[in-house]
Write an enzyme that holds these catalytic residues in place. Structure first.
Site, short mmCIF file in Angstrom:
data_model
loop_
_atom_site.label_atom_id
_atom_site.label_comp_id
_atom_site.label_asym_id
_atom_site.label_seq_id
_atom_site.Cartn_x
_atom_site.Cartn_y
_atom_site.Cartn_z
N ASN A 191 -3.58 3.59 -4.04
CA ASN A 191 -3.74 2.16 -4.14
C ASN A 191 -5.10 1.90 -4.88
O ASN A 191 -5.94 0.79 -4.81
CB ASN A 191 -3.56 1.15 -3.07
CG ASN A 191 -2.05 1.37 -2.77
OD1 ASN A 191 -1.99 1.98 -1.77
ND2 ASN A 191 -1.25 0.49 -3.07
N ALA A 224 0.71 -1.32 0.14
CA ALA A 224 -0.05 -0.05 0.02
C ALA A 224 0.92 1.30 -0.04
O ALA A 224 1.70 1.36 1.10
CB ALA A 224 -0.90 -0.18 1.31
N CYS A 225 1.00 1.98 -0.99
CA CYS A 225 2.17 2.96 -1.27
C CYS A 225 1.26 4.21 -1.68
O CYS A 225 0.18 4.41 -2.33
CB CYS A 225 2.98 2.80 -2.07
SG CYS A 225 3.53 0.94 -2.06
N THR A 226 2.07 5.46 -1.66
CA THR A 226 1.94 6.66 -2.24
C THR A 226 2.77 7.09 -3.11
O THR A 226 4.08 7.17 -2.65
CB THR A 226 1.55 7.89 -1.26
OG1 THR A 226 0.58 7.20 -0.31
CG2 THR A 226 1.08 9.19 -1.68
N ARG A 229 -5.85 8.68 1.14
CA ARG A 229 -4.45 9.51 1.15
C ARG A 229 -4.34 10.16 -0.19
O ARG A 229 -3.59 11.27 -0.36
CB ARG A 229 -3.46 8.17 1.05
CG ARG A 229 -3.00 7.76 2.33
CD ARG A 229 -2.21 6.25 2.10
NE ARG A 229 -2.93 5.44 1.76
CZ ARG A 229 -2.55 4.47 0.75
NH1 ARG A 229 -1.49 4.50 0.14
NH2 ARG A 229 -3.39 3.36 0.46
#
Ligand SMILES: *[C@@H]1O[C@H](CO)[C@@H](O)[C@H](O)[C@H]1NC(C)=O
Ligand SMILES: *[C@@H]1O[C@H](CO)[C@@H](O)[C@H](O)[C@H]1NC(C)=O
Ligand SMILES: *[C@@H]1O[C@H](CO)[C@@H](O)[C@H](O)[C@H]1NC(C)=O
Ligand SMILES: *[C@@H]1O[C@H](CO)[C@@H](O)[C@H](O)[C@H]1NC(C)=O
Ligand SMILES: *[C@@H]1O[C@H](CO)[C@@H](O)[C@H](O)[C@H]1NC(C)=O
Length: 381
Positions: A281, A119-121, A294
């Site tokens: 995501n 799970a990333c930005t 996010r």
């Protein structure tokens, strides 16, 4: 509500006093592509305690939800390694297994399992002078464990850095990387509940694990356009988002991938106001889930930063606001293909107070208030 104000006030004080977060720079190693694959990772592994690496390997394997017996899964993974895995990845994984003293199938399983649960930005920005910055947060389950094994690696060919990437000890693929003076890449996972077993069939059709495609692209693609095209069109084992940034103005793309090709590609275009791209995501055209927004939080922060103030420091700050930076964040990697020497990964250290703040943020719907607004008001007064 008085208790809540007190709590918030208290917390915002702790928060500001804890602003000197002790983020630290990840260790950096060279790996020689001129060595045979089996021998390449050995010098790096010698910096680590093999007993601890074995423990980590066991914890990761235990965190997988087996639907078949372990011995059958291991047998399948060995077949996959022997018949399907391309070089150099097969040789590198065998070498790692030998050095650490675990079975090759275990290294294969761990490498494949972590293909799909990031799970990333990722954010690409272009400043007024046309400089491109690319930053990414890597968020993972078991974050504290991954912090211990995160590293930046320069892949050396004929004494030159061919490409640079960020990975974890034992993992041969890359989710974040840079081809100097050409382009930078980060990947964020797309599918929900995307476990290994769902991908098995897809794997047997001989598609590429995503982290290997990224490493191949860093190794092969001669320029930004070719990288975008390779990442858009190569069949992969699971759905994914790729964020690619180049070294020149306008070179930035956020690619939404289906297994067989691109579902959508968004391009940077500062002349029409698209001076940043932000990928988390979820598909950008969908409403973001309220429990994990996010994207909108990051976009609001970029909007208020404004293009004239964007730089490495302010981008890092955007990647550090609560929720974008969270309990799962292992590292923040900052890169800019035009300035390859600036590539750096910071291991993120989240203070208790920040955790508590996160807890409050998550509770805001239950409490029926907008904490961000409230905090702003408190700061103003
Ligand atoms: C390696 O880690 C194990 C387990 O934490 C510990 O018992 C051992 O002393 C460590 N070995 C070295 C060489 O530091
Ligand atoms: C890594 O390789 C580069 C290029 O050959 C070299 O300049 C650098 O000193 C090496 N770094 C280490 C830590 O060996
Ligand atoms: C700006 O240009 C990009 C790339 O050409 C395009 O994808 C985007 O839709 C445009 N945005 C606006 C607001 O016109
Ligand atoms: C950027 O946006 C402008 C205005 O919408 C458009 O004319 C131009 O073609 C776009 N550039 C690219 C590379 O898409
Ligand atoms: C950011 O700015 C754009 C352009 O002004 C606007 O359309 C968008 O709604 C803003 N988003 C947020 C989350 O503030």
């Amino acid at each position: 509500m008085a208790w809540l104000y007190m709590l918030l006030l208290l917390n915002s004080c702790i928060l500001s006093s804890a602003l000197e977060e002790e983020d630290y720079i990840a260790p950096r190693y060279n790996i020689s592509l001129d060595l045979p694959p089996e021998q390449r990772w050995k010098p790096i592994l010698q910096h680590y305690n093999v007993t601890e690496l074995k423990e980590i390997s066991n914890r990761l394997l235990m965190s997988m939800k087996y639907q078949l017996s372990k011995s059958i899964i291991c047998y399948m993974a060995d077949i996959y390694l022997d018949f399907y895995v391309q070089e150099p990845y097969a040789g590198e994984m065998r070498g790692i297994a030998k050095t650490v003293g675990v079975r090759p199938c275990e290294v294969v399983l761990i490498n494949l399992y972590y293909e799909t649960i990031m799970a990333c930005t990722s954010i690409i920005t272009e400043d007024k002078e046309g400089n491109i910055y690319h930053g990414r947060n890597m968020d993972l389950f078991l974050a504290n464990m991954f912090k211990k094994i995160t590293m930046d690696v320069d892949f050396i060919k004929n004494g030159q850095i061919a490409y640079t990437g960020t990975t974890f000890v034992g993992f041969v693929g890359l989710w974040t990387g840079q081809s100097p003076y050409k382009f930078t890449i980060s990947a964020n996972s797309r599918e929900k509940n995307n476990v290994l077993w769902k991908n098995t069939l897809s794997m047997l059709l001989n598609r590429s694990p995503v982290s290997w495609l990224i490493r191949n692209t860093l190794n092969e693609a001669p320029d930004y356009q070719s990288a975008v095209s390779q990442l858009s069109n190569t069949p992969i084992i699971s759905e994914m988002y790729f964020t690619v940034a180049g070294a020149k103005p306008g070179e930035g793309a956020a690619i939404t991938r289906d297994r067989n090709g691109a579902a959508d590609v968004e391009h940077l275009n500062a002349s029409n106001g698209t001076w940043f791209l932000l990928q988390t995501n979820y598909d950008r055209w969908l409403t973001q889930p309220r429990h994990d927004n996010r994207r909108d939080i990051g976009i609001a922060a970029l909007n208020s930063t404004e293009q004239e103030n964007i730089n490495k420091v302010s981008l890092y700050e955007v990647l550090s606001i609560p929720k974008v930076l969270n309990r799962g964040t292992v590292h923040t990697t900052m890169m800019s293909a035009a300035f390859p020497q600036d590539y750096v990964s910071w291991i993120r250290v989240l203070k208790e107070s920040n955790d508590f703040f996160m807890f409050l943020l998550r509770q805001q719907h239950n409490l029926g208030i907008d904490l961000a607004e409230l905090l702003k008001t408190l700061h103003k007064n």
